[in-house]
Design a protein around this motif. Structure first.
Motif, PDB file in Angstrom:
ATOM      1  N   UNK A 144      14.683 -85.090 -28.453  1.00 45.83           N
ATOM      2  CA  UNK A 144      13.761 -86.175 -28.806  1.00 45.83           C
ATOM      3  C   UNK A 144      14.081 -86.720 -30.191  1.00 45.83           C
ATOM      4  N   UNK A 145      14.370 -85.802 -31.116  1.00 48.71           N
ATOM      5  CA  UNK A 145      14.743 -86.254 -32.456  1.00 48.71           C
ATOM      6  C   UNK A 145      16.029 -87.060 -32.425  1.00 48.71           C
ATOM      7  N   UNK A 146      16.998 -86.589 -31.631  1.00 51.73           N
ATOM      8  CA  UNK A 146      18.253 -87.329 -31.522  1.00 51.73           C
ATOM      9  C   UNK A 146      18.054 -88.719 -30.943  1.00 51.73           C
ATOM     10  N   UNK A 147      17.169 -88.836 -29.927  1.00 47.64           N
ATOM     11  CA  UNK A 147      16.888 -90.147 -29.345  1.00 47.64           C
ATOM     12  C   UNK A 147      16.248 -91.081 -30.364  1.00 47.64           C
ATOM     13  N   UNK A 148      15.334 -90.565 -31.168  1.00 48.48           N
ATOM     14  CA  UNK A 148      14.696 -91.386 -32.192  1.00 48.48           C
ATOM     15  C   UNK A 148      15.701 -91.831 -33.251  1.00 48.48           C
ATOM     16  N   UNK A 149      16.586 -90.918 -33.647  1.00 43.33           N
ATOM     17  CA  UNK A 149      17.603 -91.273 -34.639  1.00 43.33           C
ATOM     18  C   UNK A 149      18.535 -92.345 -34.079  1.00 43.33           C
ATOM     19  N   UNK A 150      18.941 -92.186 -32.808  1.00 37.54           N
ATOM     20  CA  UNK A 150      19.810 -93.183 -32.182  1.00 37.54           C
ATOM     21  C   UNK A 150      19.138 -94.547 -32.128  1.00 37.54           C
ATOM     22  N   UNK A 151      17.856 -94.575 -31.738  1.00 37.24           N
ATOM     23  CA  UNK A 151      17.128 -95.850 -31.694  1.00 37.24           C
ATOM     24  C   UNK A 151      17.025 -96.461 -33.085  1.00 37.24           C
ATOM     25  N   UNK A 152      16.804 -95.629 -34.104  1.00 36.33           N
ATOM     26  CA  UNK A 152      16.726 -96.147 -35.475  1.00 36.33           C
ATOM     27  C   UNK A 152      18.054 -96.749 -35.909  1.00 36.33           C
ATOM     28  N   UNK A 153      19.162 -96.110 -35.513  1.00 36.99           N
ATOM     29  CA  UNK A 153      20.480 -96.653 -35.843  1.00 36.99           C
ATOM     30  C   UNK A 153      20.702 -98.000 -35.151  1.00 36.99           C
ATOM     31  N   UNK A 154      20.256 -98.105 -33.907  1.00 39.66           N
ATOM     32  CA  UNK A 154      20.402 -99.371 -33.174  1.00 39.66           C
ATOM     33  C   UNK A 154      19.599-100.470 -33.853  1.00 39.66           C
ATOM     34  N   UNK A 155      18.361-100.131 -34.251  1.00 41.11           N
ATOM     35  CA  UNK A 155      17.552-101.108 -34.989  1.00 41.11           C
ATOM     36  C   UNK A 155      18.247-101.522 -36.285  1.00 41.11           C
TER      37      UNK A 155
END
Length: 420
Positions: free
Chosen positions: A163-174
């Motif tokens: 879950x943390x990895x998914x949030x970090x990935x989404x933040x990078x995309x943003x």
């Protein structure tokens, strides 16, 4: 059945490779006239194949489709050789006394020009089709990402790394999207309309994301990808509007766009040998000649349409409860392992609201070849405002998907497809 599946798979992959590499090779070696002729022949071939498949599925003649799919690379190679022949020996026009041109002259000299003009006219549809396909791929990516995070076993007192990895990935995309807005979006001194439209689009993304979160119909990965695609489309619109106006047919090519390379060969055999040996050099030459933004648009559009053509049959099967026999999606038809010509229902047995989708999917190969040809040959400078319309359509469809049937129970297909 397994033999038919293998024949369809390898035949589709062979055709896919020939189209992907062969069209740039012919454009570089023989010039645009031969390139348009080959693309037309390939489009007609896949149009006829798709028509036969559409009407012969679930009939006693269904095995013919597997045979034609297996022979598809051979037929495609024959079309290459036919193009080489007409390049070396172009047909002469009919005599002045003839009322209509000869069929061969019409095919070689007239129809490719008409084909290019049709591609130019329908190019806005390709842009809108890209947006709808992108939304589908984004939703699948969001679902897969959430499913991957939910698979993590929650141990008592443990930490949810996925879950943390998914949030970090989404933040990078943003972050990538925001960097694109700040650094690459051109601000024109002559008009503030593009900046205004971008502000409206980004505001809509923020509000729709908030609504989706509140209704539990979306997730952070999906919204970040939506944000990046809106920025990407706006950036392409700005880059294309800054290009010099060009007349039809010139595209990204030089002023000598109708001149082929010096080809000293006088036989089809020697020309074909040279083409095979130099195919990678030709692809590299075309890639270097294309403007960077057009090369990116080419790769992205073909990839997203290919992915969407593979996703739609899966959704249809899940929602309708039966196999529609379209699991071998893609430009070449090599995306699956089951031909499915005896599975599911015929076109007449399908619900009326699904038949349009079936017909479009049936002709997806011809559509992909036309899109590939359009992006290789024709400049996209005239599509500046169509890209803004594409953004509007993209966000409108996403908003409908978020809001309609928002109260479906958790067992519904649409609810499972999203976040539950």
């Amino acid at each position: 059945m397994a033999i038919g599946a293998a024949m369809s798979y390898f035949g589709g992959m062979g055709t896919f490779g020939q189209v992907l590499l062969g069209l740039p090779m012919v454009l570089d070696l023989l010039g645009p006239p031969s390139f348009l002729l080959l693309s037309l022949l390939l489009t007609l071939h896949h149009f006829l194949y798709s028509t036969l498949r559409l009407f012969l599925k679930n009939t006693p003649f269904a095995p013919l489709i597997s045979i034609l799919s297996f022979l598809s690379p051979t037929i495609t190679s024959s079309l290459f050789l036919l193009t080489f022949y007409f390049h070396l020996h172009p047909p002469s026009p009919s005599s002045s006394t003839a009322l209509i041109p000869s069929p061969v002259y019409t095919l070689v000299e007239v129809l490719p020009v008409v084909y290019a003009k049709i591609l130019r006219v329908v190019s806005p549809l390709f842009t809108l089709l890209e947006g709808v396909s992108t939304l589908l791929v984004i939703q699948v990516a969001g679902r897969v990402g959430k499913g991957w995070a939910d698979e993590e076993e929650k141990e008592e007192g443990g930490f949810e790394w996925r879950s943390l990895g998914a949030l970090v990935l989404a933040a990078l995309v943003y972050s990538v999207g925001l960097a694109g807005v700040y650094k690459y979006f051109p601000i024109s001194a002559d008009s503030s309309i593009p900046a205004f439209l971008l502000g409206v689009a980004l505001t809509a993304v923020v509000f729709l994301s908030s609504i989706g979160f509140a209704l539990k119909r979306t997730n952070v990965l999906e919204t970040s990808l939506v944000f990046v695609y809106v920025v990407y489309s706006a950036w392409l619109s700005g880059v294309e509007s800054a290009m010099e106006p060009r007349s039809f047919g010139s595209g990204w090519l030089s002023s000598s766009w109708a001149s082929a390379k010096s080809v000293p060969e006088h036989s089809v055999q020697t020309l074909a040998k040279r083409a095979v040996i130099g195919v990678m050099d030709s692809v590299w030459d075309v890639a270097q000649t294309l403007p960077p933004h057009l090369l990116l648009s080419l790769v992205y559009r073909v990839a997203v349409l290919h992915l969407a053509a593979r996703i739609v049959p899966v959704i249809r099967k899940a929602s309708m409860g039966w196999d529609d026999g379209m699991s071998d999606s893609g430009m070449g038809g090599g995306g699956g392992v089951t031909p499915g010509f005896w599975d599911g229902r015929s076109l007449g047995e399908e619900p009326a609201n699904m038949r349009v989708t079936t017909v479009v999917l049936s002709y997806r190969r011809a559509i992909l070849i036309a899109v590939y040809t359009h992006l290789l040959f024709l400049d996209a400078g005239s599509q500046t405002w169509w890209r803004w319309l594409n953004i509007a359509l993209f966000l409108a469809v996403w908003s409908l998907e978020l809001l309609l049937d928002a109260d479906d129970d958790a067992d519904s297909v649409s609810a499972r497809w999203k976040v539950d």
